[in-house]
Each structure stands twice: as C-alpha cells, then as structure tokens.
Design an enzyme around this catalytic site. Structure first.
Site, PDB file in Angstrom:
ATOM      1  N   ASP A  58      -6.090   2.523  -3.392  1.00  0.00           N
ATOM      2  CA  ASP A  58      -7.397   2.340  -2.746  1.00  0.00           C
ATOM      3  C   ASP A  58      -7.818   3.562  -1.942  1.00  0.00           C
ATOM      4  OD1 ASP A  58      -5.507   1.861  -0.794  1.00  0.00           O
ATOM      5  OD2 ASP A  58      -6.397  -0.010  -0.074  1.00  0.00           O
ATOM      6  N   ASP A 112      -2.833   6.780  -2.874  1.00  0.00           N
ATOM      7  CA  ASP A 112      -1.747   6.050  -2.217  1.00  0.00           C
ATOM      8  C   ASP A 112      -1.171   5.025  -3.199  1.00  0.00           C
ATOM      9  OD1 ASP A 112      -3.763   4.093  -2.088  1.00  0.00           O
ATOM     10  OD2 ASP A 112      -2.981   3.282  -0.204  1.00  0.00           O
ATOM     11  N   ASP A 123      -1.158   1.867  -3.814  1.00  0.00           N
ATOM     12  CA  ASP A 123      -1.923   0.816  -4.485  1.00  0.00           C
ATOM     13  C   ASP A 123      -3.319   1.283  -4.890  1.00  0.00           C
ATOM     14  OD1 ASP A 123      -2.762   0.881  -1.820  1.00  0.00           O
ATOM     15  OD2 ASP A 123      -3.352  -1.223  -1.825  1.00  0.00           O
ATOM     16  N   SER A 183       0.812  -1.212   0.000  1.00  0.00           N
ATOM     17  CA  SER A 183       0.000   0.000   0.000  1.00  0.00           C
ATOM     18  C   SER A 183       0.851   1.270   0.000  1.00  0.00           C
ATOM     19  CB  SER A 183      -0.968  -0.037   1.186  1.00  0.00           C
ATOM     20  OG  SER A 183      -1.781   1.100   1.183  1.00  0.00           O
TER      21      SER A 183
END
Ligand code: MG
Length: 456
Positions: free
Chosen positions: A245, A241, A243, A98
């Site tokens: 999400d 961010d 990744d 992440s």
C-alpha cells in the site's frame, strides 16, 4: 495482544504464536463476522509464513457467523480494499502486518466501501471479542466460501482510468521495481507491463522472511534498488512495503526520496486540472506540502497521523487526494485508500506528461532541512507533558490536532508529539537552513526533556 485496545492504528498486530495465535485470529474473525451480521466479506493474505493459515481460520470463523466469504487469496492489501468496494461487500479482512519485521502478523478490518475500518468499528469488534459474544449460526445459515477470479482485471482497469494510458505506453519507460519480497510483485510489475513499460525487478520472490531488505521502504535502506536503477539505466525505481500500500521512489540518478516529495508531485499534477481542490494530509507532513498547495490555491486539511485519519478526513471534506510522508498516497478517483501500484502509475504518468526526469522534477520542489528526533518519556506522563507543552507554546498559536505543531515566520516549524507505540516524545523539526533546523531541534528537545523531568 491484550483484550482491551486490541486494534492499534493499523488493525491487530502481534508476534506470531506468541501474541497472535491461531485461536486469537479465529475468535477475532468470529467477532468480526458477528459485528457484520452476515453478508459478503472479502479476505486476502500477504506473503508472511503464517498468513495463509491465518486466512484459512479467518474464513472458517466468518462463515460460522453466517458471512459468505470471498477468498481473494494471496494479494496486496489494496486489492482487498478494492474488491470490498467493487463487490459491494459488507466488509473485508486482510491478514498482514504490512512492513513490520517477519515475526509479526496482523488482522486488518476493512469497512463497507473498501475504506480502512474506523476506530468506532474497532471498539465494537473488540467488545464482542472480549465478551466472547460471537454467534454460531445454525447449520443451514453457515456462510459459504468462494474464490474470486475477476478482481485483478477490474483492479488494473480502475488504475488505468486514472492515467493517460496511450501517452505512457508511447514512452516505453524502463522501471525498476523492488517489492521487498512482498506481495506487491503480484500487481505493480504486471500493471507497469500493461502500460508498455520495460519492467525489471529485484527482491521479487515472495518470501515471508524478507531476505532482500527490511520490509519498510525507507530511503536509507534502498541501496540495492538505487544501484539497480543506475546499472539498468531505468527511468525510475519504486520500492513497496510488504503489503503493497506504500511506495517510495528512486530517481534515475539512484537517489531515493521521502514520500512527501512524491506526494508533492502528485498534488502539483492534481491541482493543475482541479483548481481549488482540497488535499488532506497529517500534521506531521513537510511544509513542502503546504507550499505546493498554497502556490496553486488548493485547500489543505490537516489530520491526526495515520492513514485511517486521512481517509476519514477525505470522506468528511469530499476530498479526493490525501497522502503522508511514508509513501502512502490515497488517490480518490481510484479509491480512498493507500495503494502503491496506483501511486507508481501516477508517477509514470507525471514523468510522461512533463517530459522531465524524476530527478529534475524532485529538484524543482522547495527544499527543507528536516531533523527527526525523540526524548524518552514514560507512557504515564505523556498526557501531562503534552498539556504543559501546549500551555508553554500558547503565544505561537499552535495547531494541536495531534501533539503540538508551531509554524514560525521564517518558514521553519516544529512538531512535538507523544509516540503511540513507544515511551518517547517525537520531535520533528523543519527549516530552510540546516543551522536553523539544528538550533530549533536543540531548543525544543531541551524544552520537552525539561517538562518530562518536571512531571516525573
Ligand atoms: Mg503497508
């Protein structure tokens, strides 16, 4: 990575080739495959240096246990969630850390239906991993690996179903996108282009060293995007961010806003067409969220902190909207999982529908002074200190779902909560006036410090 409690709040995370080696990732994928016991599994990976290698061994490990692997390739996390649901797969595995610093990577398990894996599933996978009780299937029963090619189209269509496409298209919004060198560049700009926005980007090259800015979008690290929004006269800016999400927004004047404000705008819009609906949010959320929901006769359900708790809360109550102050919004009509591209489309839709600028919309929200503070507390004392704080604040009838939260009559509130990752107690204070917030923060910081001292 220790064998007990391998999974944290967001899957298994560790420093590459120190905690998280190829062997750990491989054996973990064998444990996940054994847990799923065959069937289809979707895999994908983010833009980190080690991610494609980790995904390769994951696919091999899953196939060795008899799972058929759908290879989604390099994609944002929400795409793996989406494909897992869309293909009715048994589960999904994402290689991502992440927003963590570049030396980290991680393995995240997705349940059937595309929602983040539950704590119970994590414990079962850990058990198989620790006991090395994964199963090698016979040569005949090995799973196969196929590439997915249709996912992106379906994913964009799912998002577009949730907004007024023709209206947004007619606005021709200018949007500045900052993917922070992460994989959201693969979905957020193209989706906005399909909505006929003029899309401009910074930090848009995928680079696992995150050269542009820290991978976690926080209002205080988005100076580059703020300047870019103003210089390009954009209607708004969005930073995602690593990744993809979570999404944090910058208004047309260049001001970056915390995610709770974005979430409040989405709640307002959602409740305007669905009166009385239930909204799910963690206990750490701003009073702003409660104000907005109360003013529109919505129902609020508090959960523990963490997106897994929010999605579980949504499933339990049948709610279709959840969110948190870090820019994570779970929009059920699309899917019960955080998705930064979905959140961006919702904000574009709200700006179009209200015919107002983002700064005007943000300024109309109730304002609070927020102080985020902490007190050192050894991990071994946390539980005892928490018990004492509950006892000591009992007269205020606190909410104790996660830490101790007190709402005072003057609209101020305090949350005292042991950190899940660091040897500290977090103290989160909120009030209408700056001096009230400071007074409360000082008072409760002293109280926590006193209880840490008395137990130590
Ligand atoms: Mg993330």
């Amino acid at each position: 990575v220790t064998e007990q409690n391998l999974f944290g709040t967001h899957g298994v995370r560790g420093i590459v080739n120190k905690d998280l080696t190829i062997e750990v990732v491989f054996n973990l994928s064998r444990a996940i495959g054994t847990f799923l016991n065959g069937g289809q599994v979707v895999t994908g990976y983010d833009g980190r240096i080690s991610s494609s290698a980790f995904q390769s061994v994951t696919m091999g490990g899953l196939a060795s246990t008899g799972c058929d692997v759908c290879d989604a390739g390099q994609v944002p996390t929400p795409m793996v969630n989406f494909l897992t649901r869309d293909l009715k797969a048994k589960g999904g595995v994402i290689i991502t850390a992440s927003h963590n610093p570049p030396e980290y990577n991680g393995v995240k398990f997705i349940s059937a239906g595309g929602i983040d894996g539950s704590e119970k599933e994590a414990r079962e996978i850990e058990r198989i991993y620790s006991a090395h009780s994964w199963k090698n299937r016979s040569w005949r029963q090995m799973g196969n690996v196929t590439k997915n090619t249709t996912g992106t189209r379906k994913y964009f269509d799912s998002i577009k179903k949730c907004v007024s496409v023709a209206s947004v298209q007619s606005r021709h919004l200018t949007v500045a996108v900052d993917p922070g060198n992460g994989v959201s560049v693969l979905t957020t700009p193209p989706l906005l282009s399909e909505l006929d926005c003029r899309v401009l980007t910074i930090n848009a090259n995928i680079d696992g060293t995150f050269p542009g800015r820290p991978s976690e979008p926080r209002p205080n690290t988005l100076g580059g995007l703020s300047k870019f929004v103003v210089a390009s006269k954009a209607d708004f800016g969005v930073a995602l961010d690593g990744d993809g999400d979570r999404a944090v927004f910058v208004d047309e004047k260049g001001k970056a806003h915390w995610g709770d404000k974005t979430f409040a705008l989405i709640i307002e819009d959602y409740l305007s067409t669905r009166p009385g609906a239930t909204i799910v949010t963690p206990i750490s959320s701003s009073k702003l969220i409660k104000d907005i929901i109360d003013a529109r006769n919505g129902k609020i359900v508090w959960t523990k902190i963490g997106s897994v708790s929010i999605s579980q809360g949504m499933l339990k109550t049948g709610s279709e909207l959840g969110g948190e102050d870090n820019g994570g919004v779970l929009y059920g009509p699309h899917m019960i999982t955080r998705d930064g591209t979905m959140t961006t489309a919702l904000i574009a839709n709200i700006i179009t529908k209200t015919k107002q600028s983002l700064s005007t919309l943000m300024a109309a929200l109730p304002a609070y002074h927020i102080i985020k503070d902490s007190v050192p507390c050894p991990n071994s004392l946390k539980k005892r200190v928490l018990d004492l704080l509950r006892e000591r604040t009992r007269k205020y009838n606190p909410e104790t779902i996660d830490g101790v939260k007190i709402w005072f009559k003057d609209e101020s509130s305090i949350l005292m909560r042991p950190s899940g990752t660091e040897p500290i107690f977090r103290i989160f204070t909120e009030a209408k006036f700056a001096h009230t917030a400071k007074k409360l923060a000082d008072q409760y910081r002293a109280m926590v410090a006193e209880e840490v001292k008395s137990t130590g």
